[in-house]
Enzyme design. Structure first.
Site, PDB file in Angstrom:
ATOM      1  N   TYR A 104      19.488  -0.495  -9.529  1.00  0.00           N
ATOM      2  CA  TYR A 104      18.475  -0.436  -9.984  1.00  0.00           C
ATOM      3  C   TYR A 104      17.376  -1.336  -8.714  1.00  0.00           C
ATOM      4  CZ  TYR A 104      20.136   2.357 -12.945  1.00  0.00           C
ATOM      5  OH  TYR A 104      21.093   3.047 -13.929  1.00  0.00           O
ATOM      6  N   HIS A 143      22.947  -3.875   4.321  1.00  0.00           N
ATOM      7  CA  HIS A 143      23.897  -4.919   3.577  1.00  0.00           C
ATOM      8  C   HIS A 143      25.565  -4.904   4.257  1.00  0.00           C
ATOM      9  CE1 HIS A 143      20.605  -4.959   0.767  1.00  0.00           C
ATOM     10  NE2 HIS A 143      20.314  -4.072   1.110  1.00  0.00           N
ATOM     11  N   HIS A 189      18.830  -9.649   2.634  1.00  0.00           N
ATOM     12  CA  HIS A 189      19.731 -10.255   1.945  1.00  0.00           C
ATOM     13  C   HIS A 189      20.057 -11.521   2.986  1.00  0.00           C
ATOM     14  CE1 HIS A 189      20.602  -7.959  -1.504  1.00  0.00           C
ATOM     15  NE2 HIS A 189      19.344  -8.973  -2.110  1.00  0.00           N
ATOM     16  N   GLU A 235      23.276 -12.059   4.694  1.00  0.00           N
ATOM     17  CA  GLU A 235      24.314 -10.745   5.267  1.00  0.00           C
ATOM     18  C   GLU A 235      23.903 -10.628   6.584  1.00  0.00           C
ATOM     19  OE1 GLU A 235      23.132  -7.408   2.641  1.00  0.00           O
ATOM     20  OE2 GLU A 235      24.072  -8.779   0.640  1.00  0.00           O
ATOM     21  N   GLU A 277      27.370  -0.289   2.805  1.00  0.00           N
ATOM     22  CA  GLU A 277      27.476  -1.597   2.946  1.00  0.00           C
ATOM     23  C   GLU A 277      28.674  -1.716   4.037  1.00  0.00           C
ATOM     24  OE1 GLU A 277      26.501  -3.845   0.415  1.00  0.00           O
ATOM     25  OE2 GLU A 277      25.352  -3.061  -0.783  1.00  0.00           O
TER      26      GLU A 277
END
Length: 394
Positions: free
Chosen positions: A343, A303, A158, A161, A362
């Site tokens: 998902y 992430h 992402h 990130e 994360e």
């Protein structure tokens, strides 16, 4: 660092003179035999050449003492035994500290610069272009180690990130330093890890998105009008997760993708649009093919944020996953999350397809993009987690 010797010697002698493990020197010079010929180029990991201008006349012994080099190495590097004042020499200097960019914005250019610097300093690091982004940016895979155990780690799926890429590249740097100088890596033998494990690392999956978040729409070039439209004509792209075409790359995988399609945005945008079908984007396709070719025993996707570890998918993960995540919780303070209403992610597909451990980690806490002031804490916890994964310390 590349050097040429004036006399022949054994490659193992060179390793001893530079305080390197012999296997590291062989790994950096795969085409050399055990015997080095005069003027034959040798790549020496963990060293840089620097310019030295002598202030006084020096002998081989005084030069070696002044610059803390073995006398035999000075003899092998230079033809003369007497060095008059004013002589300019290229001398080796050992690299002992990390060189990657940690405390600041980490865009594609910074990542590429760090990759190139590390490859020059540690030539046993193998690099290859895994794929190209929508905008044609080459995405690099790093390969470290010789072991049968194959582990893949990636960052920056992402755009907002990008701090994950900075942290991952610092880990790569620390690992390479430890292997080169036969040191421990956060308490583990780096040489054993190198022999036991092959690491595959993609430090920046989504470079177009990262650059858009950090530098704004001008970096989108021919996609500038599109990204401004998708962002509601707002010039602030801090909330942008997608690739440059507005597709969320971590919702692109064939693992209940249809479920995400039903409940997520139906049109491209800054986040969460899963695409018209699975695997439409060059970045998601590239990672899919990399995994297919890599035969990995485990994958890890970095992430932000939440200090959580997602490790399950539809009860298809092996039992070792639970054991590993418990150990990761113990060393980091992160929370392992098994059930997650989410998902079509990279680790979901890996677990579903291969029935092997996959983890989404994360990093940090707060609102993306996380402030760079968190990087030291993020890295401290990340290195503890990665050592559990790489070492198999369960």
């Amino acid at each position: 660092m590349e050097i040429k010797l004036q006399e022949s010697c054994q490659l193992s002698t060179v390793a001893t003179l530079f305080h390197l493990p012999t296997y590291v020197l062989f790994s950096a010079n795969p085409f050399l035999s055990t015997h080095v010929l005069p003027q034959q180029p040798i790549q020496v990991p963990g060293y840089q050449l620097f310019n030295a201008t002598l202030d006084t006349d020096m002998s081989t012994a005084s030069l070696a003492a002044a610059y803390k080099l073995p006398i035999q190495l000075v003899d092998l590097l230079f033809e003369q035994s007497y060095f008059p004042a004013g002589t300019q020499l290229l001398l080796p200097r050992r690299i002992t500290a990390a060189v990657t960019h940690l405390h600041g914005y980490y865009d594609y250019a910074a990542c590429l610069h760090d990759i190139q610097t590390l490859q020059q300093l540690f030539p046993f690091l193998k690099i290859r272009t895994a794929y190209k982004s929508v905008m044609g940016k080459p995405v690099t895979e790093l390969l470290i180690g010789k072991g049968k155990k194959r582990i893949h780690i990636n960052a920056s799926f992402h755009g907002n990130e990008w701090i994950t890429s900075s942290a991952l590249m610092r880990f790569v740097n620390d690992y390479l330093l430890s292997v080169t100088h036969d040191d421990t890596l956060f308490g583990y033998s780096a040489s054993k890890l190198y022999q036991d494990v092959t690491l595959s690392i993609v430090p920046m999956v989504n470079p177009d998105g990262v650059d858009l978040v950090i530098h704004g729409s001008k970096t989108a070039q021919e996609y500038e009008e599109l990204v401004r439209f998708l962002n509601g004509d707002c010039t602030d792209f801090q909330g942008w997760k997608s690739n440059i075409k507005g597709v969320d790359l971590n919702k692109q995988y064939p693992a209940r993708w249809e479920y995400e399609q039903l409940r997520k945005p139906k049109l491209p945008g800054p986040r969460d649009f899963p695409g018209r079908t699975p695997l439409t984007e060059p970045e998601s396709i590239g990672m899919y093919e990399l995994v297919q070719d890599g035969n990995f025993d485990m994958v890890v996707a970095l992430h932000t944020q939440g200090e959580e570890i997602y490790w399950s998918y539809d009860e298809k993960e092996p039992s070792i996953s639970s054991t590993l995540v418990s150990r990761m919780e113990e060393v980091s303070g992160y929370e392992g999350i098994k059930e997650l209403d989410n998902y079509a992610g990279f680790k979901d597909w890996f677990i579903d397809h291969y029935r092997r451990p996959g983890f989404t980690i994360e990093l940090g806490k707060g609102e993306n993009p996380l402030p760079i002031e968190q990087i030291d804490t993020i890295y401290e916890k990340l290195q503890a987690i990665l050592m559990v994964i790489i070492s198999g310390d369960v």
